[in-house]
Scaffold this motif. Structure first.
Motif, PDB file in Angstrom:
ATOM      1  N   SER A   1       0.848  -1.190   0.000  1.00  0.00           N
ATOM      2  CA  SER A   1       0.000   0.000   0.000  1.00  0.00           C
ATOM      3  C   SER A   1       0.886   1.243   0.000  1.00  0.00           C
ATOM      4  O   SER A   1       1.832   1.341   0.787  1.00  0.00           O
ATOM      5  CB  SER A   1      -0.909   0.011   1.236  1.00  0.00           C
ATOM      6  OG  SER A   1      -1.655   1.203   1.290  1.00  0.00           O
ATOM      7  N   VAL A   2       0.582   2.192  -0.903  1.00  0.00           N
ATOM      8  CA  VAL A   2       1.363   3.418  -1.028  1.00  0.00           C
ATOM      9  C   VAL A   2       0.423   4.616  -0.936  1.00  0.00           C
ATOM     10  O   VAL A   2      -0.602   4.662  -1.620  1.00  0.00           O
ATOM     11  CB  VAL A   2       2.145   3.462  -2.355  1.00  0.00           C
ATOM     12  CG1 VAL A   2       2.866   4.806  -2.503  1.00  0.00           C
ATOM     13  CG2 VAL A   2       3.154   2.330  -2.421  1.00  0.00           C
ATOM     14  N   THR A   3       0.764   5.582  -0.094  1.00  0.00           N
ATOM     15  CA  THR A   3       0.022   6.835   0.015  1.00  0.00           C
ATOM     16  C   THR A   3       0.974   7.983  -0.281  1.00  0.00           C
ATOM     17  O   THR A   3       2.044   8.076   0.324  1.00  0.00           O
ATOM     18  CB  THR A   3      -0.566   7.017   1.424  1.00  0.00           C
ATOM     19  OG1 THR A   3      -1.446   5.925   1.711  1.00  0.00           O
ATOM     20  CG2 THR A   3      -1.345   8.322   1.512  1.00  0.00           C
ATOM     21  N   VAL A   4       0.602   8.849  -1.237  1.00  0.00           N
ATOM     22  CA  VAL A   4       1.389  10.015  -1.597  1.00  0.00           C
ATOM     23  C   VAL A   4       0.573  11.256  -1.253  1.00  0.00           C
ATOM     24  O   VAL A   4      -0.608  11.348  -1.600  1.00  0.00           O
ATOM     25  CB  VAL A   4       1.760  10.013  -3.092  1.00  0.00           C
ATOM     26  CG1 VAL A   4       2.566  11.255  -3.444  1.00  0.00           C
ATOM     27  CG2 VAL A   4       2.545   8.759  -3.445  1.00  0.00           C
ATOM     28  N   LYS A   5       1.196  12.227  -0.585  1.00  0.00           N
ATOM     29  CA  LYS A   5       0.494  13.416  -0.124  1.00  0.00           C
ATOM     30  C   LYS A   5       1.389  14.640  -0.287  1.00  0.00           C
ATOM     31  O   LYS A   5       2.575  14.584   0.020  1.00  0.00           O
ATOM     32  CB  LYS A   5       0.093  13.235   1.343  1.00  0.00           C
ATOM     33  CG  LYS A   5      -0.634  14.418   1.969  1.00  0.00           C
ATOM     34  CD  LYS A   5      -0.961  14.113   3.427  1.00  0.00           C
ATOM     35  CE  LYS A   5      -1.653  15.281   4.115  1.00  0.00           C
ATOM     36  NZ  LYS A   5      -1.945  14.997   5.531  1.00  0.00           N
ATOM     37  N   THR A   6       0.835  15.735  -0.777  1.00  0.00           N
ATOM     38  CA  THR A   6       1.548  17.007  -0.845  1.00  0.00           C
ATOM     39  C   THR A   6       0.963  17.960   0.185  1.00  0.00           C
ATOM     40  O   THR A   6      -0.198  17.826   0.583  1.00  0.00           O
ATOM     41  CB  THR A   6       1.445  17.634  -2.243  1.00  0.00           C
ATOM     42  OG1 THR A   6       0.066  17.858  -2.570  1.00  0.00           O
ATOM     43  CG2 THR A   6       2.058  16.717  -3.295  1.00  0.00           C
ATOM     44  N   ASP A   7       1.765  18.935   0.615  1.00  0.00           N
ATOM     45  CA  ASP A   7       1.301  19.844   1.664  1.00  0.00           C
ATOM     46  C   ASP A   7       0.214  20.797   1.170  1.00  0.00           C
ATOM     47  O   ASP A   7      -0.565  21.319   1.956  1.00  0.00           O
ATOM     48  CB  ASP A   7       2.480  20.648   2.240  1.00  0.00           C
ATOM     49  CG  ASP A   7       3.234  21.417   1.165  1.00  0.00           C
ATOM     50  OD1 ASP A   7       3.368  20.887   0.053  1.00  0.00           O
ATOM     51  OD2 ASP A   7       3.691  22.547   1.448  1.00  0.00           O
ATOM     52  N   ARG A   8       0.156  21.028  -0.171  1.00  0.00           N
ATOM     53  CA  ARG A   8      -0.894  21.863  -0.750  1.00  0.00           C
ATOM     54  C   ARG A   8      -1.309  21.270  -2.080  1.00  0.00           C
ATOM     55  O   ARG A   8      -0.655  20.377  -2.622  1.00  0.00           O
ATOM     56  CB  ARG A   8      -0.404  23.311  -0.982  1.00  0.00           C
ATOM     57  CG  ARG A   8       0.003  24.056   0.254  1.00  0.00           C
ATOM     58  CD  ARG A   8      -0.103  25.565   0.039  1.00  0.00           C
ATOM     59  NE  ARG A   8       0.317  25.994  -1.278  1.00  0.00           N
ATOM     60  CZ  ARG A   8       1.537  26.450  -1.587  1.00  0.00           C
ATOM     61  NH1 ARG A   8       2.472  26.483  -0.664  1.00  0.00           N
ATOM     62  NH2 ARG A   8       1.808  26.861  -2.800  1.00  0.00           N
ATOM     63  N   GLY A   9      -2.377  21.822  -2.645  1.00  0.00           N
ATOM     64  CA  GLY A   9      -2.846  21.334  -3.937  1.00  0.00           C
ATOM     65  C   GLY A   9      -2.399  22.173  -5.106  1.00  0.00           C
ATOM     66  O   GLY A   9      -2.605  21.791  -6.253  1.00  0.00           O
ATOM     67  N   ALA A  10      -1.767  23.345  -4.852  1.00  0.00           N
ATOM     68  CA  ALA A  10      -1.345  24.232  -5.932  1.00  0.00           C
ATOM     69  C   ALA A  10      -0.078  24.967  -5.531  1.00  0.00           C
ATOM     70  O   ALA A  10       0.134  25.281  -4.350  1.00  0.00           O
ATOM     71  CB  ALA A  10      -2.452  25.222  -6.278  1.00  0.00           C
TER      72      ALA A  10
END
Length: 390
Positions: A180-189
């Motif tokens: 299982s891999v989860t990728v997340k950025t601190d903002r969307g833009a």
């Protein structure tokens, strides 16, 4: 003998505008004798144009051409002389130097950003025209840049973007276990010059070892013909790769790190053009021994108005981010210049519009001595007492 010594246009500012901005400037004219003028006119144009060819499925049909066209600007303003349709004697300009100020407000509609691509473009330009009776018109063309308003400070862009994908490793009769891999950025833009932080969580319960990681920033462009036919191009803007640690083994199930990534100057995400669509994504790849690589795609938005939150900008103080830290197996990231200074000290990073063109030149476009094009830097200068004509 040609009595026009110079015909030029100057746009004030940096030549980059948002929808609704006012374009200010001057048209310059230098003559060595009296000049009869019907009209001095400035025209503004904006367009999107798409064109490409494909071989038909049946050879006897040859090649098929696909096109599309949109017009955004078509504005004409008379800065001196008679407007179209006006009757009466033509005005006469005395010899010497003359300047004609102009100001034109761009439409409030969110015009698409200036763009040049493989199969199409979005362009904006102005044209100044010297119309004299019984003589050919003199025309000077100068492009300018329009940047779509995409404010990354909007609430929907300040929220983190996240995607999770699961996969069962192995084949039907040889199942190795889930990954299982989860990728997340601190903002969307983000805007050019801002830091994007990527957080990755990998829960590896399979028997396959993770050999390395790869992060790609990808620009996707879709060109749309008038009949709905599309063609697609993808461009990898930046890539970071590095092999995983030799000490890693299948017992290490959890993998969590943060990757600071500097966004370069890019054309903002384009949604307001029917002919050309531009989007961006982060592609994260886990390279796995004995199995197909695990890829996760996370869409992001590239804006034109920078974030006002300090945490998203390049650090203004030395040492805010260690230049020797290797994050999640990626190459070391240095945010310092060789002189020890950090760019954008105490300032917001440059927006797209600020980074694609420098300061105003004395003359942006020049007609000089029978239409010869001169280097604007070396072109002759007007004196301070040029006649201001309205």
């Amino acid at each position: 003998m040609e009595n026009i010594e110079l015909f030029a246009v100057e746009i004030y500012g940096d030549g980059c505008f948002y929808p609704g901005d006012v374009v200010y400037g001057d048209v310059y004219l230098k003559t060595n004798e009296e000049l009869t003028v019907r009209e001095i006119r400035i025209e503004f144009y904006g367009e999107a144009k798409v064109s490409w060819s494909e071989a038909a499925r049946k050879k006897r049909l040859g090649t098929r051409n696909y096109t599309n066209y949109e017009q955004y600007l078509n504005i004409a303003v008379t800065v001196y002389g008679k407007v179209p349709g006006q009757i009466g004697a033509n005005p006469v300009l005395p010899s010497g130097e003359h300047s004609f100020p102009f100001e034109v407000r761009l439409p409030e509609d969110n015009l698409p950003s200036t763009f040049e691509g493989k199969h199409g473009h979005v362009k904006y330009w102005l044209k100044i025209i010297l119309d004299r009776p019984w003589k050919d018109e003199i025309k000077v063309v100068e492009p300018f840049t329009v940047t779509e308003r995409i404010d990354v400070n909007q609430p929907e862009f300040l929220r983190p973007a996240q995607i999770q994908e699961d996969r069962t490793m192995g084949c039907l009769f040889c199942v190795s276990g889930p990954l299982s891999v989860t990728v997340k950025t601190d903002r969307g833009a983000y805007c050019g010059g801002e830091l994007m932080t990527v957080t990755v969580y990998a829960n590896n319960q399979s028997k396959h070892r993770i050999l390395g990681v790869e992060l790609e920033l990808i620009k996707d462009t879709v060109f749309v013909a008038s009949g709905g036919k599309t063609t697609f191009s993808a461009e990898t803007i930046a890539t970071f790769t590095k092999a995983g640690s030799k000490s890693s083994n299948t017992e290490e199930h959890d993998f969590f790190e943060m990757v600071p990534f500097l966004i370069p100057s890019l054309t903002p995400t384009m949604k307001n053009c029917r002919s050309i669509k531009i989007s961006y994504q982060i592609k994260f790849t886990l390279m796995i021994r004995g199995s197909v690589n695990f890829c996760v795609h996370l869409p992001i938005t590239i804006g034109s108005i920078p974030c006002q939150v300090n945490t998203s900008r390049r650090p203004s103080r030395k040492g805010s981010i260690s230049p020797s830290v290797t994050l999640m197996g990626f190459p070391s990231t240095s945010l310092e210049h060789s002189d020890g200074m950090t760019p954008y000290h105490g300032e917001a990073p440059p927006a797209y519009a600020e980074s694609i063109r420098g300061q105003t030149r004395r003359y942006d476009a020049v007609y000089y001595n029978k239409g010869e094009e001169l280097d604007p830097i070396n072109s002759p200068q007007f004196s301070a007492n040029a006649k201001k004509t309205s």
